[in-house]
Design a protein around this motif. Structure first.
Motif, short mmCIF file in Angstrom:
data_model
loop_
_atom_site.label_atom_id
_atom_site.label_comp_id
_atom_site.label_asym_id
_atom_site.label_seq_id
_atom_site.Cartn_x
_atom_site.Cartn_y
_atom_site.Cartn_z
N THR A 327 16.14 -11.69 0.83
CA THR A 327 15.39 -11.15 1.95
C THR A 327 16.05 -11.59 3.25
O THR A 327 16.88 -12.51 3.26
CB THR A 327 13.92 -11.63 1.92
OG1 THR A 327 13.19 -10.97 2.94
CG2 THR A 327 13.84 -13.13 2.14
N ASP A 396 -0.68 -14.55 6.09
CA ASP A 396 0.65 -14.30 5.56
C ASP A 396 1.23 -15.60 5.00
O ASP A 396 0.86 -16.69 5.42
CB ASP A 396 1.59 -13.77 6.65
CG ASP A 396 1.23 -12.37 7.10
OD1 ASP A 396 0.80 -11.57 6.24
OD2 ASP A 396 1.37 -12.07 8.30
N GLU A 409 6.92 -14.38 2.57
CA GLU A 409 6.67 -14.44 1.13
C GLU A 409 5.44 -13.66 0.68
O GLU A 409 4.97 -13.82 -0.44
CB GLU A 409 6.52 -15.91 0.68
CG GLU A 409 7.76 -16.76 0.87
CD GLU A 409 8.85 -16.47 -0.15
OE1 GLU A 409 8.60 -15.66 -1.05
OE2 GLU A 409 9.95 -17.04 -0.02
N GLY A 410 4.88 -12.81 1.56
CA GLY A 410 3.76 -11.98 1.12
C GLY A 410 2.44 -12.34 1.77
O GLY A 410 2.38 -12.99 2.82
N ARG A 411 1.33 -11.93 1.11
CA ARG A 411 -0.03 -12.10 1.63
C ARG A 411 -0.85 -12.94 0.67
O ARG A 411 -0.56 -13.02 -0.52
CB ARG A 411 -0.72 -10.75 1.79
CG ARG A 411 -0.22 -9.90 2.92
CD ARG A 411 -0.64 -10.37 4.27
NE ARG A 411 -2.09 -10.45 4.43
CZ ARG A 411 -2.69 -10.92 5.52
NH1 ARG A 411 -1.96 -11.38 6.52
NH2 ARG A 411 -4.00 -10.97 5.61
N VAL A 416 -2.26 -4.97 3.44
CA VAL A 416 -0.90 -4.48 3.19
C VAL A 416 -0.42 -3.75 4.44
O VAL A 416 -1.19 -3.42 5.35
CB VAL A 416 -0.84 -3.54 1.97
CG1 VAL A 416 -1.24 -4.27 0.71
CG2 VAL A 416 -1.71 -2.30 2.18
N ARG A 453 5.98 1.66 0.52
CA ARG A 453 4.72 1.41 -0.21
C ARG A 453 3.79 2.59 -0.08
O ARG A 453 3.73 3.26 0.95
CB ARG A 453 4.05 0.15 0.33
CG ARG A 453 4.65 -1.13 -0.20
CD ARG A 453 3.85 -2.32 0.23
NE ARG A 453 3.73 -3.29 -0.85
CZ ARG A 453 2.96 -4.36 -0.79
NH1 ARG A 453 2.26 -4.60 0.29
NH2 ARG A 453 2.90 -5.21 -1.79
#
Length: 619
Positions: A327, A396, A409-411, A416, A453
């Motif tokens: 990433t 987050d 690293e995402g939720r 989203v 997405r």
């Protein structure tokens, strides 16, 4: 009528009547800073007459770019806050925003869409100001709304975003935050008075204020395509080239679409005039970063991260090829912000481990309008007790590398991003569950097949066979913005549950990745296609790269989105000789629906259809 400067934002004072430099390039007009100042002064006088002042809110909904910017700045100069209403969104959602914001005035266009908004939204207690396109604003009605102040006096704008409770929530942004951020941002990305900044974001999103205020605050030229151009990346590309745009800030999915449009027209061409590229709103892949470096060879590239609650929180200058990295880092904190990575209890995680991003700063929003409990959960007291500082819990996740840079690293929850737009799955699930005939509903994000997405809704009907995906999508489109309407609907007999009785979303996510589940109904049988349906199916197959072999096939269920719709529109124009409005492709998302609509247009003896002449260029 004089306007007090006490509540003005810093940069508005620098817009002078004697400045002939171009402020805004729009469709058919170049507006100088001097003429922009004239409009700001006129609109501010009219707004002040309606009762706009510090602590009040003005609702804006204008089609033309120059008037939209002038009305925003005029509202700021009265001391009031503004909130943007999108005329393309469902009226029910706009009514919710209007009521929640406590707006004292609605500013919109005269005639057409503006008159429709007034009919749909304006109650007798609301003042109405209409602008007729010749820089003339007229008070059509004075309002009676004179209650307690709706927002703190230093509020600049209320940005409504998706809410987990089922209704949109208003983020109350402070003026000092915008002043502080835009000064830093314009300097960091290299904006000058000679820069030309693309205004691409929709006005309802906070990204648009970054574009507008950073450009105007620097004295740069704002390049503002009309809405029909913004919706078509091929036309946006033409504007970028024709007007010599130097700075762009948007989401990775839109850069991807822009690169695809560039490749389709010019192979491996580059955009050499660009000097500052900001990428934000979604996770940035190394492959896309590498392509951005190729397409923009003379630009400084920045990957930025941050929710509207702090405008932005971190930035990373992309100075080298990301290579095989998993990433692209989101970088280091902006000045005036400290990023803490924490466990759930607030203790710091060791470097290298994943923790929740919490932003400590003096430059956070007031909170969420009329939601004190949610504000209290998200905005914490400063652990050091320093005056003016608070800590915002983003939800987050990130990890800190040895060099100090952060990696997203995402939720930790069900929020989203869909093409850069913040979406709470809970709001969509509430809306689906409230539809007649629905017993249970769950929404999960899935890979759309091109790295973007999409949303997939699983619905358990109260009675088997009582619902169809097309009915569900149509009903939701009347309640939610396009970005929040799921691309796929799957009707199931029973919702999978975990041992604790909650919906098992892990199982649903695994199932949703299979394209065969798209808009699945039990025992569906393909039917014979008519001639028009076959042509529509062929267009969809070419655009989406998948087979469309049933009258019930749905464009969005097959992977289509707002970035593909303009391509379908162009193909329909070439195939049928019809100039069909973009909105029609959302209104008729099925092959059978769209084919019927096209047949009706062809039967109406439109000149392009009868003579077989080429359609007019799409604008």
């Amino acid at each position: 009528m004089g306007i007090s400067t006490h509540h003005q934002m810093d940069f508005t004072n620098r817009i002078r009547k004697d400045d002939e430099r171009p402020a805004i390039i729009s469709d058919g007009e170049i507006l100088s800073y001097g003429r922009l100042r004239d409009r700001i002064d006129h609109y501010a006088d009219v707004l002040a007459f309606t009762g706009a002042e510090a602590g009040t809110t003005v609702a804006l909904s204008l089609e033309r770019g120059p008037d939209a910017v002038a009305a925003m700045l005029a509202t700021v100069e009265t001391g009031a806050a503004f909130v943007w209403l999108d005329g393309a969104q469902p009226a029910a959602r706009n009514r919710t925003v209007l009521a929640d914001s406590g707006a004292v005035c609605l500013v919109t266009d005269a005639g057409g869409r503006g008159d429709g908004l007034v009919r749909d939204l304006a109650g007798p207690d609301l003042a109405v100001v209409q602008i007729d396109g010749t820089a003339t604003a007229a008070v059509e009605r004075l309002g009676r709304r004179r209650g307690p102040r709706a927002v703190p006096e230093d509020t600049a704008v209320i940005v409504y975003t998706s809410g987990s409770t089922g209704t949109p929530k208003g983020i109350v942004q402070r003026r000092v935050n915008i002043d502080e951020f835009t000064r830093w941002f314009s300097a960091e990305v290299g904006m000058t008075e000679r820069s030309k900044v693309l205004q691409w974001a929709q006005f309802v999103y906070d990204a648009s204020y970054v574009e507008i205020f950073s450009a105007i605050g620097t004295g740069a030229t704002l390049v503002m395509p009309p809405p029909a151009v913004k919706a078509d990346v091929h036309l946006v590309l033409d504007w970028i080239r024709r007007h010599g745009v130097t700075h762009i800030q948007t989401a990775p999915s839109l850069y991807r679409a822009l690169f695809d449009a560039l490749t389709a027209t010019d192979g491996h061409a580059t955009l050499d005039a660009l000097r500052g590229i900001t990428i934000a709103g979604e996770a940035l892949s190394p492959a896309l970063a590498q392509e951005a470096r190729r397409v923009f060879p003379n630009a400084d590239l920045f990957n930025m991260y941050g929710p509207a609650e702090c405008i932005l929180a971190t930035y990373h200058r992309i100075t080298e090829n990301p290579g095989d990295s998993r990433t692209v880092p989101i970088g280091i904190p902006l000045p005036g912000r400290e990023v803490l990575l924490c466990h759930e209890d607030g203790t710091l995680v060791p470097d290298g481990e994943i923790g929740e991003i919490r932003v400590r700063s003096r430059f956070l929003v007031h909170g969420y309008l009329h939601r004190p409990e949610e504000t209290e959960r998200a905005f914490l007291a400063d652990p050091h007790g320093e005056p003016g500082f608070r800590v915002y819990r983003t939800g987050d996740l990130a990890a800190r590398r040895p060099d100090g840079t952060l990696v997203f690293e995402g939720r930790i929850d069900d929020q989203v991003k869909i093409r850069g737009v913040r979406v709470e799955l809970g709001e969509i699930e509430v809306a689906v569950a409230e539809l007649p005939g629905v017993l249970h509903a769950a929404v999960v994000p899935v890979d759309g097949g091109t790295g973007d997405r999409q949303l997939c809704a699983y619905v358990q009907p109260r009675e088997p066979g009582a619902l169809s995906p097309a009915e569900l999508r149509s009903a939701l489109a009347a309640r939610l913005p396009h970005a929040m309407v799921p691309a796929r609907f799957v009707l199931i007999d029973a919702m999978p549950l975990t041992v604790s009785g909650k919906v098992d979303k892990r199982t649903l996510r695994a199932t949703a990745q299979d394209p065969a589940t798209a808009d699945r109904t039990p025992d569906a049988r393909p039917a014979e296609l008519s001639a028009t349906q076959r042509k529509v199916a062929g267009i969809w197959s070419n655009v989406l790269g998948v087979a469309a072999d049933s009258p019930e096939a749905d464009f969005f269920a097959l992977g289509g989105d707002s970035l593909n719709v303009p391509r379908v529109r162009r193909a329909v124009a070439e195939t049928f000789g019809l100039d069909v409005p973009l909105a029609a492709f959302y209104e008729y998302p099925g092959i059978e629906q769209l084919a019927r609509h096209l047949d009706e247009l062809l039967a109406a003896d439109r000149p392009a259809a009868v003579t077989g002449s080429a359609p007019a260029p799409l604008r």
